[in-house]
Design a protein around this motif. Structure first.
Motif, PDB file in Angstrom:
ATOM      1  N   THR A 294     -26.340  -6.086 -23.711  1.00  0.00           N
ATOM      2  CA  THR A 294     -26.702  -5.021 -24.650  1.00  0.00           C
ATOM      3  C   THR A 294     -25.964  -5.235 -25.967  1.00  0.00           C
ATOM      4  O   THR A 294     -24.746  -5.449 -25.981  1.00  0.00           O
ATOM      5  N   TYR A 295     -26.722  -5.185 -27.077  1.00  0.00           N
ATOM      6  CA  TYR A 295     -26.145  -5.356 -28.415  1.00  0.00           C
ATOM      7  C   TYR A 295     -26.810  -4.406 -29.393  1.00  0.00           C
ATOM      8  O   TYR A 295     -27.931  -3.925 -29.157  1.00  0.00           O
ATOM      9  N   MET A 296     -26.113  -4.175 -30.510  1.00  0.00           N
ATOM     10  CA  MET A 296     -26.696  -3.406 -31.598  1.00  0.00           C
ATOM     11  C   MET A 296     -27.705  -4.295 -32.328  1.00  0.00           C
ATOM     12  O   MET A 296     -27.367  -5.379 -32.788  1.00  0.00           O
ATOM     13  N   ASP A 297     -28.940  -3.841 -32.407  1.00  0.00           N
ATOM     14  CA  ASP A 297     -29.971  -4.644 -33.061  1.00  0.00           C
ATOM     15  C   ASP A 297     -29.849  -4.512 -34.580  1.00  0.00           C
ATOM     16  O   ASP A 297     -29.741  -3.389 -35.105  1.00  0.00           O
ATOM     17  N   PRO A 298     -29.868  -5.651 -35.313  1.00  0.00           N
ATOM     18  CA  PRO A 298     -29.658  -5.597 -36.759  1.00  0.00           C
ATOM     19  C   PRO A 298     -30.819  -4.979 -37.529  1.00  0.00           C
ATOM     20  O   PRO A 298     -30.637  -4.559 -38.674  1.00  0.00           O
ATOM     21  N   TYR A 299     -31.994  -4.911 -36.920  1.00  0.00           N
ATOM     22  CA  TYR A 299     -33.164  -4.356 -37.616  1.00  0.00           C
ATOM     23  C   TYR A 299     -33.442  -2.925 -37.170  1.00  0.00           C
ATOM     24  O   TYR A 299     -33.680  -2.041 -37.992  1.00  0.00           O
ATOM     25  N   MET A 300     -33.385  -2.685 -35.842  1.00  0.00           N
ATOM     26  CA  MET A 300     -33.665  -1.352 -35.308  1.00  0.00           C
ATOM     27  C   MET A 300     -32.461  -0.426 -35.454  1.00  0.00           C
ATOM     28  O   MET A 300     -32.606   0.802 -35.371  1.00  0.00           O
ATOM     29  N   HIS A 301     -31.246  -1.023 -35.638  1.00  0.00           N
ATOM     30  CA  HIS A 301     -30.007  -0.248 -35.773  1.00  0.00           C
ATOM     31  C   HIS A 301     -29.774   0.665 -34.569  1.00  0.00           C
ATOM     32  O   HIS A 301     -29.415   1.839 -34.703  1.00  0.00           O
ATOM     33  N   GLN A 302     -29.999   0.103 -33.388  1.00  0.00           N
ATOM     34  CA  GLN A 302     -29.713   0.822 -32.152  1.00  0.00           C
ATOM     35  C   GLN A 302     -29.420  -0.191 -31.053  1.00  0.00           C
ATOM     36  O   GLN A 302     -29.722  -1.374 -31.172  1.00  0.00           O
ATOM     37  N   GLN A 303     -28.789   0.290 -29.965  1.00  0.00           N
ATOM     38  CA  GLN A 303     -28.453  -0.583 -28.855  1.00  0.00           C
ATOM     39  C   GLN A 303     -29.736  -0.981 -28.120  1.00  0.00           C
ATOM     40  O   GLN A 303     -30.539  -0.127 -27.739  1.00  0.00           O
ATOM     41  N   LEU A 304     -29.915  -2.287 -27.921  1.00  0.00           N
ATOM     42  CA  LEU A 304     -31.087  -2.792 -27.206  1.00  0.00           C
ATOM     43  C   LEU A 304     -30.651  -3.770 -26.128  1.00  0.00           C
ATOM     44  O   LEU A 304     -29.574  -4.366 -26.197  1.00  0.00           O
ATOM     45  N   SER A 305     -31.497  -3.918 -25.124  1.00  0.00           N
ATOM     46  CA  SER A 305     -31.235  -4.876 -24.051  1.00  0.00           C
ATOM     47  C   SER A 305     -31.695  -6.273 -24.471  1.00  0.00           C
ATOM     48  O   SER A 305     -32.784  -6.429 -25.057  1.00  0.00           O
ATOM     49  N   TYR A 306     -30.879  -7.263 -24.168  1.00  0.00           N
ATOM     50  CA  TYR A 306     -31.180  -8.649 -24.544  1.00  0.00           C
ATOM     51  C   TYR A 306     -31.029  -9.565 -23.334  1.00  0.00           C
ATOM     52  O   TYR A 306     -30.428  -9.205 -22.320  1.00  0.00           O
ATOM     53  N   TRP A 307     -31.568 -10.780 -23.490  1.00  0.00           N
ATOM     54  CA  TRP A 307     -31.334 -11.871 -22.559  1.00  0.00           C
ATOM     55  C   TRP A 307     -30.432 -12.871 -23.283  1.00  0.00           C
ATOM     56  O   TRP A 307     -30.855 -13.515 -24.239  1.00  0.00           O
TER      57      TRP A 307
END
Length: 426
Positions: A294-307
């Motif tokens: 989980t990281y802060m997305d630079p475009y959505m400006h919210q925590q998102l799940s990643y691989w």
């Protein structure tokens, strides 16, 4: 003129006619065979000097004689409960697959890239690879893949998933083994899924549902495995002799279904002819390995799940799967294998560990399994590389191969030795 003379003259004319006809048939046959050979050999239409030069410039000379395709499928979306079906709408790539083909050795490698893979997109930052087509279309996706995985992309095809549904219908549907009941918002939702466990002949809509279903035990990685299964099923159906006559129509349908591609109908047919000579059981499948994060997305400006992918293991499977080349000594040694004994003694586990070490792998530990009455040897492979698991099985004898791309353990492969362990005699 005597009747016998007329008969002889007629016979001579008939003889010349049949000789002429036979000559025409031979000429047409030779020409047809020449055309077939031209299309059957993808080097003539695909491995062009431009592609070879581009592959050499990519920095990995091992790709010189291979052809690499990037296959993408758009995600599906709804607005006011209405499905967006415009294939030209800028969208996020939902399915991302690299296919590598060597026309000389007839070897094919398939590498699936999870859509949530965290990569760097210029001007945006580190975000999901699926966003590349949203911000810069297919060209941006190609740049990101080449910069991230150092794999040249010679050809690309971006398909609207609803058009994929039409192509399957044009093929007459597809017989698929559905591993479980797959249900998601089945009542009223235009993107709902409702499939029953078992072997079924599915129509285009149902095949699309199977390709989209994510509620598997392994989440999106399970969905990727279902998509790889579909590729095998489609190839198996298309390569049946009775279906070859339909290739031109289906190739035309596929081209029409593609939003963006640099492949022609003739090139698709050439690929089909070349694929006839590739046994499906030799096709190598892999998935980029990694783990959920989980990281802060630079475009959505919210925590998102990643691989978060594992660069080390990814480089190994690119060598093993896309290039079909033997692993180097350093790559073999970098693979970490834990051997557990599922019998009443450590001796079989120690014997296997010795075999693995002799083969050049690193054994990071020998220990006990959770119980001592394992009847079958089990190989738990977290590298994302199915082909590697099959080679390890050659050292154990009968075994159960458990495959995943989730890599969260200090080892890459765990082998639990059962009572059926039977190492090679030499």
């Amino acid at each position: 003129m005597k009747r016998s003379d007329l008969t002889k003259k007629t016979r001579r004319k008939r003889g010349r006619f049949w000789a002429w006809l036979l000559g025409i048939i031979l000429i047409l046959g030779m020409a047809g065979y020449g055309v077939y050979q031209y299309y059957a050999n993808p080097k003539n239409l695909l491995l062009t000097p431009k592609v070879i030069h581009y592959n050499q410039a990519s920095g990995n000379p091992a790709f010189d004689h291979r052809i690499t395709f990037l296959l993408m499928g758009s995600s599906l979306a709804t607005v006011n409960n209405q499905v967006i079906k415009n294939g030209k709408v800028r969208d996020r790539a939902d399915t991302i697959i690299l296919v590598s083909f060597d026309p000389q050795t007839k070897k094919i490698g398939v590498l699936s890239i999870p859509r949530d893979t965290r990569v760097f997109i210029p001007g945006i930052g580190k975000t999901k690879i699926a966003e590349a087509t949203y911000f810069g279309g297919v060209p941006e996706m190609i740049r990101v893949i080449q910069n991230t995985f150092h794999v040249p992309v010679d050809y690309y095809a971006y398909m609207s998933m609803f058009q994929f549904e039409k192509v399957i219908n044009d093929m007459g549907g597809l017989t698929v083994n559905v591993p479980q009941n797959e249900v998601y918002e089945a009542n009223g939702d235009p993107l709902g899924i409702n499939l029953k466990k078992g072997i079924h002949h599915l129509n285009g809509k149902q095949v699309l549902e199977f390709a989209r279903f994510r509620e598997t035990q392994m989440g999106d990685i399970g969905r990727i495995q279902q998509q790889q299964q579909l590729l095998r099923d489609i190839a198996q159906q298309m390569l049946k002799p009775q279906n070859i006559i339909h290739w031109p129509k289906i190739a035309h349908d596929v081209i029409q279904a593609l939003s963006y591609t640099n492949l022609s109908v003739n090139q698709l047919i050439a690929l089909g002819l070349a694929a006839q000579h590739v046994p499906l059981h030799t096709v190598r499948f892999a998935t980029v390995p990694g783990y959920g994060s989980t990281y802060m997305d630079p475009y959505m400006h919210q925590q998102l799940s990643y691989w978060t992918y594992d660069p080390h293991l990814t480089n190994i499977l690119i060598q093993d799967v896309l290039l079909a080349s033997p692993l180097t000594k350093a790559q073999k040694k970098s693979l970490k294998i834990f051997v557990a004994s599922g019998t009443s003694t450590l001796a079989p586990a120690e014997e296997l560990a010795h075999l693995l070490t002799a083969q050049g792998y690193s054994v990071v530990g020998i220990g006990w399994a959770n119980h001592h009455n394992h009847h079958r040897t089990v190989i738990l492979n977290t590298t994302g590389d199915k082909w590697l698991g099959s080679r390890l099985a050659s050292l154990t004898g009968p075994s159960v191969n458990s495959f995943t791309a989730y890599h969260t353990t200090p080892w890459d492969v765990k082998i639990t030795v059962g009572s059926d362990f039977s190492p090679p005699k030499s």
